[in-house]
Design a protein around this motif. Sequence first.
Motif, PDB file in Angstrom:
ATOM      1  N   HIS A 115      -2.591  55.194 -64.197  1.00  0.00           N
ATOM      2  CA  HIS A 115      -3.682  56.143 -64.041  1.00  0.00           C
ATOM      3  C   HIS A 115      -4.893  55.534 -63.346  1.00  0.00           C
ATOM      4  CE1 HIS A 115      -1.777  58.262 -67.756  1.00  0.00           C
ATOM      5  NE2 HIS A 115      -1.171  58.602 -66.630  1.00  0.00           N
ATOM      6  N   ALA A 116      -4.941  54.198 -63.245  1.00  0.00           N
ATOM      7  CA  ALA A 116      -6.042  53.547 -62.539  1.00  0.00           C
ATOM      8  C   ALA A 116      -5.842  53.536 -61.031  1.00  0.00           C
ATOM      9  CB  ALA A 116      -6.205  52.105 -63.042  1.00  0.00           C
ATOM     10  N   ALA A 117      -4.669  53.924 -60.560  1.00  0.00           N
ATOM     11  CA  ALA A 117      -4.390  53.921 -59.122  1.00  0.00           C
ATOM     12  C   ALA A 117      -5.262  54.957 -58.418  1.00  0.00           C
ATOM     13  CB  ALA A 117      -2.916  54.231 -58.874  1.00  0.00           C
ATOM     14  N   PRO A 118      -5.632  54.692 -57.167  1.00  0.00           N
ATOM     15  CA  PRO A 118      -6.424  55.690 -56.428  1.00  0.00           C
ATOM     16  C   PRO A 118      -5.631  56.964 -56.200  1.00  0.00           C
ATOM     17  CG  PRO A 118      -5.714  53.898 -54.984  1.00  0.00           C
ATOM     18  CD  PRO A 118      -5.367  53.476 -56.375  1.00  0.00           C
ATOM     19  N   LEU A 119      -6.308  58.078 -56.302  1.00  0.00           N
ATOM     20  CA  LEU A 119      -5.649  59.349 -56.025  1.00  0.00           C
ATOM     21  C   LEU A 119      -5.353  59.465 -54.537  1.00  0.00           C
ATOM     22  CD1 LEU A 119      -7.608  61.943 -58.211  1.00  0.00           C
ATOM     23  CD2 LEU A 119      -5.160  61.465 -58.323  1.00  0.00           C
ATOM     24  N   PRO A 120      -4.214  60.038 -54.182  1.00  0.00           N
ATOM     25  CA  PRO A 120      -3.918  60.253 -52.759  1.00  0.00           C
ATOM     26  C   PRO A 120      -4.873  61.280 -52.165  1.00  0.00           C
ATOM     27  CG  PRO A 120      -2.297  61.358 -54.120  1.00  0.00           C
ATOM     28  CD  PRO A 120      -3.143  60.541 -55.056  1.00  0.00           C
ATOM     29  N   PRO A 121      -4.913  61.427 -50.850  1.00  0.00           N
ATOM     30  CA  PRO A 121      -5.800  62.411 -50.224  1.00  0.00           C
ATOM     31  C   PRO A 121      -5.528  63.817 -50.764  1.00  0.00           C
ATOM     32  CG  PRO A 121      -4.832  60.962 -48.574  1.00  0.00           C
ATOM     33  CD  PRO A 121      -4.133  60.657 -49.854  1.00  0.00           C
ATOM     34  N   PRO A 122      -6.550  64.665 -50.780  1.00  0.00           N
ATOM     35  CA  PRO A 122      -6.365  66.039 -51.263  1.00  0.00           C
ATOM     36  C   PRO A 122      -5.213  66.732 -50.533  1.00  0.00           C
ATOM     37  CG  PRO A 122      -8.693  65.586 -50.918  1.00  0.00           C
ATOM     38  CD  PRO A 122      -7.947  64.395 -50.374  1.00  0.00           C
ATOM     39  N   GLY A 123      -4.368  67.395 -51.313  1.00  0.00           N
ATOM     40  CA  GLY A 123      -3.246  68.121 -50.739  1.00  0.00           C
ATOM     41  C   GLY A 123      -1.972  67.323 -50.618  1.00  0.00           C
ATOM     42  N   ALA A 124      -2.063  65.989 -50.771  1.00  0.00           N
ATOM     43  CA  ALA A 124      -0.848  65.175 -50.660  1.00  0.00           C
ATOM     44  C   ALA A 124       0.096  65.455 -51.816  1.00  0.00           C
ATOM     45  CB  ALA A 124      -1.207  63.693 -50.616  1.00  0.00           C
ATOM     46  N   LEU A 125      -0.445  65.558 -53.013  1.00  0.00           N
ATOM     47  CA  LEU A 125       0.348  65.895 -54.195  1.00  0.00           C
ATOM     48  C   LEU A 125      -0.249  67.147 -54.836  1.00  0.00           C
ATOM     49  CD1 LEU A 125       0.864  62.382 -55.856  1.00  0.00           C
ATOM     50  CD2 LEU A 125       2.392  63.584 -54.282  1.00  0.00           C
ATOM     51  N   GLY A 126       0.581  67.891 -55.521  1.00  0.00           N
ATOM     52  CA  GLY A 126       0.098  69.097 -56.162  1.00  0.00           C
ATOM     53  C   GLY A 126      -0.675  68.791 -57.427  1.00  0.00           C
ATOM     54  N   PRO A 127      -1.418  69.762 -57.940  1.00  0.00           N
ATOM     55  CA  PRO A 127      -2.117  69.595 -59.215  1.00  0.00           C
ATOM     56  C   PRO A 127      -1.153  69.764 -60.383  1.00  0.00           C
ATOM     57  CG  PRO A 127      -2.501  71.792 -58.363  1.00  0.00           C
ATOM     58  CD  PRO A 127      -1.686  71.072 -57.313  1.00  0.00           C
ATOM     59  N   PHE A 128      -1.495  69.160 -61.501  1.00  0.00           N
ATOM     60  CA  PHE A 128      -0.672  69.317 -62.697  1.00  0.00           C
ATOM     61  C   PHE A 128      -0.616  70.782 -63.104  1.00  0.00           C
ATOM     62  CE2 PHE A 128      -0.410  69.845 -67.283  1.00  0.00           C
ATOM     63  CZ  PHE A 128       0.760  69.161 -67.567  1.00  0.00           C
ATOM     64  N   ALA A 129       0.579  71.228 -63.429  1.00  0.00           N
ATOM     65  CA  ALA A 129       0.773  72.586 -63.941  1.00  0.00           C
ATOM     66  C   ALA A 129       1.916  72.547 -64.939  1.00  0.00           C
ATOM     67  CB  ALA A 129       1.093  73.556 -62.809  1.00  0.00           C
ATOM     68  N   GLN A 130       1.859  73.391 -65.948  1.00  0.00           N
ATOM     69  CA  GLN A 130       2.934  73.421 -66.936  1.00  0.00           C
ATOM     70  C   GLN A 130       4.235  73.863 -66.267  1.00  0.00           C
ATOM     71  OE1 GLN A 130       1.538  76.900 -69.491  1.00  0.00           O
ATOM     72  NE2 GLN A 130       3.659  77.425 -69.134  1.00  0.00           N
ATOM     73  N   ASP A 131       5.350  73.382 -66.798  1.00  0.00           N
ATOM     74  CA  ASP A 131       6.659  73.793 -66.295  1.00  0.00           C
ATOM     75  C   ASP A 131       6.907  75.252 -66.660  1.00  0.00           C
ATOM     76  OD1 ASP A 131       7.367  71.284 -65.220  1.00  0.00           O
ATOM     77  OD2 ASP A 131       7.931  70.564 -67.207  1.00  0.00           O
ATOM     78  N   ARG A 132       7.213  76.065 -65.673  1.00  0.00           N
ATOM     79  CA  ARG A 132       7.465  77.485 -65.930  1.00  0.00           C
ATOM     80  C   ARG A 132       8.769  77.661 -66.713  1.00  0.00           C
ATOM     81  NH1 ARG A 132       6.968  79.894 -59.992  1.00  0.00           N
ATOM     82  NH2 ARG A 132       7.993  77.907 -59.591  1.00  0.00           N
ATOM     83  N   GLN A 133       8.762  78.602 -67.628  1.00  0.00           N
ATOM     84  CA  GLN A 133       9.922  78.875 -68.468  1.00  0.00           C
ATOM     85  C   GLN A 133      10.468  80.270 -68.183  1.00  0.00           C
ATOM     86  OE1 GLN A 133      10.876  76.148 -70.730  1.00  0.00           O
ATOM     87  NE2 GLN A 133       9.441  75.371 -69.182  1.00  0.00           N
ATOM     88  N   ALA A 134      11.755  80.433 -68.414  1.00  0.00           N
ATOM     89  CA  ALA A 134      12.365  81.750 -68.226  1.00  0.00           C
ATOM     90  C   ALA A 134      11.831  82.747 -69.250  1.00  0.00           C
ATOM     91  CB  ALA A 134      13.885  81.648 -68.339  1.00  0.00           C
ATOM     92  N   SER A 135      11.533  82.247 -70.457  1.00  0.00           N
ATOM     93  CA  SER A 135      10.993  83.094 -71.519  1.00  0.00           C
ATOM     94  C   SER A 135      10.050  82.266 -72.376  1.00  0.00           C
ATOM     95  CB  SER A 135      12.117  83.656 -72.385  1.00  0.00           C
ATOM     96  OG  SER A 135      11.594  84.279 -73.546  1.00  0.00           O
ATOM     97  N   TYR A 136       8.992  82.902 -72.851  1.00  0.00           N
ATOM     98  CA  TYR A 136       8.045  82.237 -73.742  1.00  0.00           C
ATOM     99  C   TYR A 136       8.170  82.759 -75.168  1.00  0.00           C
ATOM    100  CZ  TYR A 136       6.006  80.146 -69.601  1.00  0.00           C
ATOM    101  OH  TYR A 136       5.827  79.410 -68.453  1.00  0.00           O
ATOM    102  N   GLU A 137       9.252  83.467 -75.441  1.00  0.00           N
ATOM    103  CA  GLU A 137       9.517  83.922 -76.801  1.00  0.00           C
ATOM    104  C   GLU A 137       9.876  82.722 -77.677  1.00  0.00           C
ATOM    105  OE1 GLU A 137       9.287  87.054 -78.058  1.00  0.00           O
ATOM    106  OE2 GLU A 137       8.409  87.559 -76.106  1.00  0.00           O
ATOM    107  N   PRO A 138       9.511  82.742 -78.970  1.00  0.00           N
ATOM    108  CA  PRO A 138       9.878  81.630 -79.858  1.00  0.00           C
ATOM    109  C   PRO A 138      11.399  81.462 -79.900  1.00  0.00           C
ATOM    110  CG  PRO A 138       8.267  83.062 -80.911  1.00  0.00           C
ATOM    111  CD  PRO A 138       8.709  83.762 -79.655  1.00  0.00           C
ATOM    112  N   PRO A 139      11.892  80.222 -80.009  1.00  0.00           N
ATOM    113  CA  PRO A 139      13.345  80.022 -80.111  1.00  0.00           C
ATOM    114  C   PRO A 139      13.888  80.644 -81.390  1.00  0.00           C
ATOM    115  CG  PRO A 139      12.145  77.966 -80.534  1.00  0.00           C
ATOM    116  CD  PRO A 139      11.134  78.957 -80.048  1.00  0.00           C
ATOM    117  N   GLY A 140      15.156  81.004 -81.367  1.00  0.00           N
ATOM    118  CA  GLY A 140      15.753  81.678 -82.501  1.00  0.00           C
ATOM    119  C   GLY A 140      15.747  80.867 -83.779  1.00  0.00           C
ATOM    120  N   TRP A 141      15.742  79.535 -83.666  1.00  0.00           N
ATOM    121  CA  TRP A 141      15.784  78.676 -84.843  1.00  0.00           C
ATOM    122  C   TRP A 141      14.388  78.372 -85.399  1.00  0.00           C
ATOM    123  CZ3 TRP A 141      12.777  74.624 -83.605  1.00  0.00           C
ATOM    124  CH2 TRP A 141      12.677  74.266 -82.260  1.00  0.00           C
ATOM    125  N   ALA A 142      13.342  78.881 -84.755  1.00  0.00           N
ATOM    126  CA  ALA A 142      11.966  78.527 -85.125  1.00  0.00           C
ATOM    127  C   ALA A 142      11.669  78.895 -86.581  1.00  0.00           C
ATOM    128  CB  ALA A 142      10.978  79.209 -84.192  1.00  0.00           C
TER     129      ALA A 142
END
Length: 273
Positions: free
Chosen positions: A114-141
């Motif tokens: 995390h101490a490494a310099p950030l690449p130029p803007p646009g070189a890498l995308g911003p952090f975003a949560q992994d998209r899920q097919a469904s956000y319903e609670p799992p059946g075993w919850a």
Amino acid sequence: MVSARALRGGMSSAVHLLTTQAADGQRRQAVLRRYVRPELHQEETDVVEYEVRALRAAESIDVPTPMLLAADPAGAEAGVPAVLMSRLPGRVDWWPSDLDRWLRHLAGLLPRIHAAPLPPPGALGPFAQDRQASYEPPGWARYPGVWERAAEICHGPRPGFPEVLVHRDFHPGNVLWQRGKVSGVVDWQVACSGPAVADVAHCRVNLLTFGTGLAGRFTDLWERATGATYHPWADVVAIIGFLDDLRDHWGPVRLLIEDMLARAVIDLGMGGR
């Protein structure tokens, strides 16, 4: 080429260790990643170009990382989009003989990344949560209300964190060891800019295969190394990012994951029903 041996790869790629022999008899090794899923190419048309930028960003880290040797974005040579990179020495160690020492080294890697310099803007995308097919609670919850509230948190505003270079898939399976020391960190294809706690959370969830105690010790070591305080928002986002897989996989570990999620939601002052 002398040989090609399949290595562990992600769900989106096939990875092989290639061994070649020069005219003088000297052998060299490299790692070839081929993106073999056609649907991925349609969703992410620049998948190879992105990994190239990620590998170049990782070059500045005070940790050994694979060196880019060649890239074939169009699949003209490999038949599918591919990246060729140097092979780092060492092996993955999921069952260390000295667990405390292993954990200290693992936690100590993140501040260096995390101490490494950030690449130029646009070189890498911003952090975003992994998209899920469904956000319903799992059946075993056992606590469906916790899962529902956690999904709401994920889709809500993000706390203000400093932006750093994030590996995005940091866990023991992507760390190589040789003679008791870290010899490299691999699999940079989803690196991004984002909060440092995202890497901590991803590793915490993977460490639950050892039980809840180890994940807590890892976090304590990271906090000591950085002087930062871990934020439970990161647990929520990491766990919801595994939601599709958790429906049918992870076995008994998923109950520990649910307990971690419940604690995080409560710590955020938003207890589930």
